[in-house]
Motif scaffolding. Structure first.
Motif, PDB file in Angstrom:
ATOM      1  N   PHE A  93      35.476  37.078  20.634  1.00 27.86           N
ATOM      2  CA  PHE A  93      35.250  35.699  20.189  1.00 27.86           C
ATOM      3  C   PHE A  93      36.209  35.331  19.063  1.00 27.86           C
ATOM      4  N   TYR A  94      36.399  36.242  18.108  1.00 26.19           N
ATOM      5  CA  TYR A  94      37.298  35.959  16.989  1.00 26.19           C
ATOM      6  C   TYR A  94      38.731  35.755  17.468  1.00 26.19           C
ATOM      7  N   ARG A  95      39.170  36.570  18.392  1.00 28.90           N
ATOM      8  CA  ARG A  95      40.548  36.454  18.880  1.00 28.90           C
ATOM      9  C   ARG A  95      40.741  35.153  19.659  1.00 28.90           C
ATOM     10  N   GLU A  96      39.749  34.764  20.433  1.00 28.20           N
ATOM     11  CA  GLU A  96      39.841  33.483  21.139  1.00 28.20           C
ATOM     12  C   GLU A  96      39.803  32.323  20.145  1.00 28.20           C
ATOM     13  N   SER A  97      38.990  32.470  19.096  1.00 29.02           N
ATOM     14  CA  SER A  97      38.945  31.452  18.038  1.00 29.02           C
ATOM     15  C   SER A  97      40.331  31.277  17.430  1.00 29.02           C
ATOM     16  N   ARG A  98      40.986  32.389  17.107  1.00 29.81           N
ATOM     17  CA  ARG A  98      42.317  32.286  16.498  1.00 29.81           C
ATOM     18  C   ARG A  98      43.315  31.650  17.459  1.00 29.81           C
ATOM     19  N   ARG A  99      43.227  32.002  18.733  1.00 33.35           N
ATOM     20  CA  ARG A  99      44.151  31.433  19.720  1.00 33.35           C
ATOM     21  C   ARG A  99      44.007  29.913  19.788  1.00 33.35           C
TER      22      ARG A  99
END
Length: 295
Positions: A104-110
């Protein structure tokens, strides 16, 4: 509430989104963005009715569909989607699902980096600069959460941890270049704090000692710059006071910590005294009370 969010999503997909239009040129689109933000974290007017995990998941799906299928690549919608995804990451982390949290965090950053890219192509203006500051601070916060989640999962080496922390600090600093605000400084503080805590739990090395000192200096620098902003709203002043107390405890200056906490409490700001109460009464590892008298 999930059914209402899905119904809203169906209605939103019927709208002819135009990512190139300004709010003044397309007020109907601006109104729809406002409706979405009103039910979303961090401070939507109707957030209390839509804060269950399943609500956030449904809202994230709606925003993702608008972005991918309707070309609704608007910075405010992207910022909202990024924040929703970060909240889902925190929920997953709290439930012990670290792999889901990191995803979720990585998708948030993307998604937030996409918002940054869109704003970067726009002509500079006060409104654009304010939006860019908000997006950059959200990116810095998400990077900080990635660091915390990855550290708990022990999937990073020290070089990777330091790189993430530096990315968060650099992005928060860049955010302040667009507008003077408290939140990027607070992000810089707690990111450095989490790195300091991590370093305190690993075997001692000379490099580790230097890194801990640097983390303390970064925390102090964030506090000093926050103080330079002058009088702040009550919630920000309360949080800043708590950060001052927290830093004093890391410096083993209990007297200063108690003095600042008491002074703030007299002014109606209780973050400091609550922090000291938790530290003195609750075991940080188990989450239980240290003793009956401490409780």
């Amino acid at each position: 509430s999930v059914a209402r969010i899905r119904l809203l999503g169906t209605l939103l997909q019927e709208f002819p989104w135009d990512p190139t239009s300004r709010p003044v040129d397309l007020p109907e689109q601006a109104l729809l963005v406002h409706v979405v933000r009103s039910i979303a974290p961090p401070s939507g007017a109707f957030l209390t009715d839509y804060q269950r995990t399943e609500d956030l998941e449904a809202l994230a799906q709606v925003l993702s569909a608008l972005r991918e299928e309707n070309d609704a690549v608007l910075p405010q919608l992207l910022l909202t989607e990024g924040i929703v995804l970060r909240h889902l990451g925190r929920r997953s982390g709290d439930d012990g699902r670290s792999d889901n949290a990191v995803a979720f965090y990585r998708e948030s950053r993307r998604v937030l980096e996409l918002a940054r890219e869109v704003l970067g192509r726009r002509k500079a203006s006060a409104g654009r600069n304010f939006e860019m500051s908000m997006v950059l601070n959200a990116i810095a916060s998400t990077i900080g959460h990635i660091f915390s989640a990855e550290s708990r999962g022990h999937s990073l080496d020290e070089a990777e941890r330091k790189a993430l922390v530096q990315q968060a600090l650099d992005t928060a600093s860049e955010s302040r270049a667009y507008t003077d605000a408290y939140h990027p400084l607070d992000t810089a503080f707690w990111t450095s704090r989490d790195f300091f805590r991590h370093l305190s739990e690993v075997p001692y090395t000379e490099q580790g000692r230097l890194d801990r000192e640097r983390a303390l200096l970064n925390m102090a620098d964030a506090i000093d710059k926050a103080k330079e902003l002058g009088q702040r709203p009550h919630d920000q002043a309360d949080r800043l006071g708590g950060r001052v107390v927290e830093l004093a405890t890391y410096l083993d200056d209990d007297g200063l910590a108690e003095l600042r906490a008491e002074e703030d409490a007299k002014a109606g700001r209780f973050s400091g005294v609550c922090l000291l109460a938790r530290m003195n009464g609750i075991d940080s590892e188990s989450g239980g009370f240290i003793s009956t008298s401490a409780a």
